[in-house]
Design an enzyme around this catalytic site. Structure first.
Site, short mmCIF file in Angstrom:
data_model
loop_
_atom_site.label_atom_id
_atom_site.label_comp_id
_atom_site.label_asym_id
_atom_site.label_seq_id
_atom_site.Cartn_x
_atom_site.Cartn_y
_atom_site.Cartn_z
N TYR A 129 24.02 36.14 -56.29
CA TYR A 129 23.63 36.29 -57.69
C TYR A 129 24.39 37.39 -58.43
O TYR A 129 24.16 37.60 -59.61
CB TYR A 129 22.12 36.58 -57.77
N LYS B 72 22.18 32.14 -42.46
CA LYS B 72 23.06 31.04 -42.05
C LYS B 72 24.22 31.66 -41.27
O LYS B 72 25.40 31.40 -41.54
CB LYS B 72 23.52 30.28 -43.30
N ASP C 296 18.46 26.11 -42.51
CA ASP C 296 18.22 24.65 -42.46
C ASP C 296 17.04 24.34 -41.54
O ASP C 296 16.20 23.49 -41.85
CB ASP C 296 19.49 23.88 -42.07
N ASP D 199 15.44 31.73 -53.37
CA ASP D 199 15.21 30.93 -54.58
C ASP D 199 14.83 29.50 -54.20
O ASP D 199 13.86 28.94 -54.70
CB ASP D 199 16.48 30.93 -55.44
N ASP E 163 10.77 27.32 -54.17
CA ASP E 163 10.40 26.07 -54.85
C ASP E 163 9.73 25.12 -53.85
O ASP E 163 8.74 24.45 -54.17
CB ASP E 163 11.62 25.38 -55.50
C1 IPM Z 1 13.73 31.87 -60.25
C2 IPM Z 1 14.64 31.11 -61.16
C3 IPM Z 1 15.87 31.96 -61.51
C4 IPM Z 1 16.56 32.31 -60.21
C5 IPM Z 1 16.82 31.29 -62.51
C6 IPM Z 1 16.13 31.00 -63.82
C7 IPM Z 1 18.08 32.09 -62.75
O1 IPM Z 1 15.01 29.89 -60.57
O2 IPM Z 1 13.24 32.95 -60.65
O3 IPM Z 1 13.43 31.40 -59.14
O4 IPM Z 1 17.38 31.53 -59.70
O5 IPM Z 1 16.32 33.40 -59.69
MN MN Z 2 14.00 29.49 -58.69
#
Ligand code: IPM
Ligand code: MN
Length: 360
Positions: free
Chosen positions: A135, A186, A219, A243, A247
């Protein structure tokens, strides 16, 4: 206590309003004064003024506030997402919020997309390194837009950065009685950068004899998160992997609308945000789930030392989820505002445990 609130874009504006309502309810019931200052930084603000963050913005947030709450950032009218980069990533970097704390907790078994899972099976936390990795934006594009284009984006791993997040994960496990920490990298393919993660795990783990340390390649981790999430207590990983797996974690707990996060630098002004994005197609329709934002507000209160207050919000959310007083995607029939009202009124009914307040 001074709290900066950046509602941001899209549904962030609506879910933030409900998080603020929950905080105000806690303030009334527990007798705290929260000084809530709304800041306009967003896509709209950028398109109107050409400014994403004012030059003194980061210093102001750090020095003038006890905590920061962000809704969500992202708008199709800002295709390069410049404002999100400056505001969200900018705050993470400039305030050195190196811990991205993302609890994954199933509140009601029916919300889990996996078969035959109970709430006890999905209850872990992810610590995502938040200030380096892929990042940092080191790299560039050469001959961009041509058939000869070369693009490079480097992953930064420093001893300081890796050590402090891995250490934080073990400290958290020790302090909260969680027995297992899994570090995911990884290092079988990224033999340079991720060798450092291996080194740090070997160095830090022995300092925590009561905590079982484990390593998984990323993975394999995602496979096991789906096959049997019950085996995880604490997961620690780099910025990008964190990240992605958060999700997935959000899906395991019933969707992005339920997931909360804190961007922390322990002891300093930290920032809290739901994991969900701005969801432009849902914006302004009163359909977004405010629970991820409300639970992020609870994390904020907890980090400000207001444990009982945070617990009151969590209990109210738990009640809303199990009684079906929520938005459509979690089986309810309420809108964003009505869900927020339900939770805030539950908080108002609960009130502080007077015995605790008197003794503490
Ligand atoms: C998160 C989001 C951000 C990230 C994006 C919006 C840049 O996906 O906070 O998880 O990747 O950190
Ligand atoms: Mn995210």
């Amino acid at each position: 206590m001074r709290i900066a609130v950046i509602p941001g874009d899209g549904i962030g504006i609506e879910t933030t309003a409900e998080a603020v309502e929950a905080v105000r309810a806690v303030g009334d019931v527990f007798g705290h004064r929260f000084d809530i200052e709304k800041l306009p930084w967003s896509a709209d603000h950028f398109l109107r003024t050409g400014i994403t963050m004012p030059p003194n913005g980061y210093a102001m947030l750090r020095d003038d506030f006890d905590a920061i709450f962000i809704g969500a950032l992202g708008d199709p009218r800002v295709p390069d997402n410049r404002h999100a980069r400056d505001i969200l990533l900018g705050i993470r970097f400039e305030l050195d919020l190196y811990v991205n704390y993302r609890p994954v907790k199933l509140l009601d078994a029916r919300l889990c997309p996996l078969k035959d899972r109970s709430v006890a099976d999905v209850n872990f936390v992810v610590f995502r390194e938040n200030t380096e990795g892929l990042y940092v934006g080191i790299g560039g594009r050469f001959k961009a837009g041509t058939n000869d284009e070369v693009s490079i984006q480097e992953e930064l791993n420093t001893y300081k950065g890796v050590h402090r997040i891995v250490k934080h994960a073990f400290e958290f496990a020790k302090a909260t009685g969680r027995r297992r920490v899994c570090m995911a990298d990884k290092s079988n393919a990224m033999t340079q950068g991720h060798a450092l993660w291996q080194r740090v795990l070997k160095e830090v783990a022995p300092q925590y004899p009561g905590v079982e340390a484990r390593h998984l390649y990323i993975d394999a981790l995602v496979l096991l998160m789906v096959q049997n999430p019950a085996q995880f207590d604490v997961i620690v990983t780099n910025n990008l992997f964190g990240d992605i797996i958060t999700d997935l974690g959000a899906a395991l707990q019933g969707g992005l609308g339920l997931a909360a996060s804190g961007n922390l630098h322990p002891g300093r002004t930290s920032m809290f945000e739901p994991v969900h994005g701005s969801a432009p197609p849902l914006a302004g329709k009163n359909v977004a789930n405010p629970i991820g934002a409300i639970l992020s507000a609870a994390l904020m209160l907890e980090s400000l030392g207001l444990k009982q207050e945070a617990a009151a919000i969590e209990a109210a959310v738990q009640d809303a989820v199990v009684t079906g007083n929520g938005t459509k995607e979690i089986g309810g029939s309420l809108g964003t505002r009505e869900t927020g009202d339900y939770i805030a009124s539950h908080v108002r009914k609960s009130g502080p445990d007077r015995a605790d307040v008197a003794s503490g």
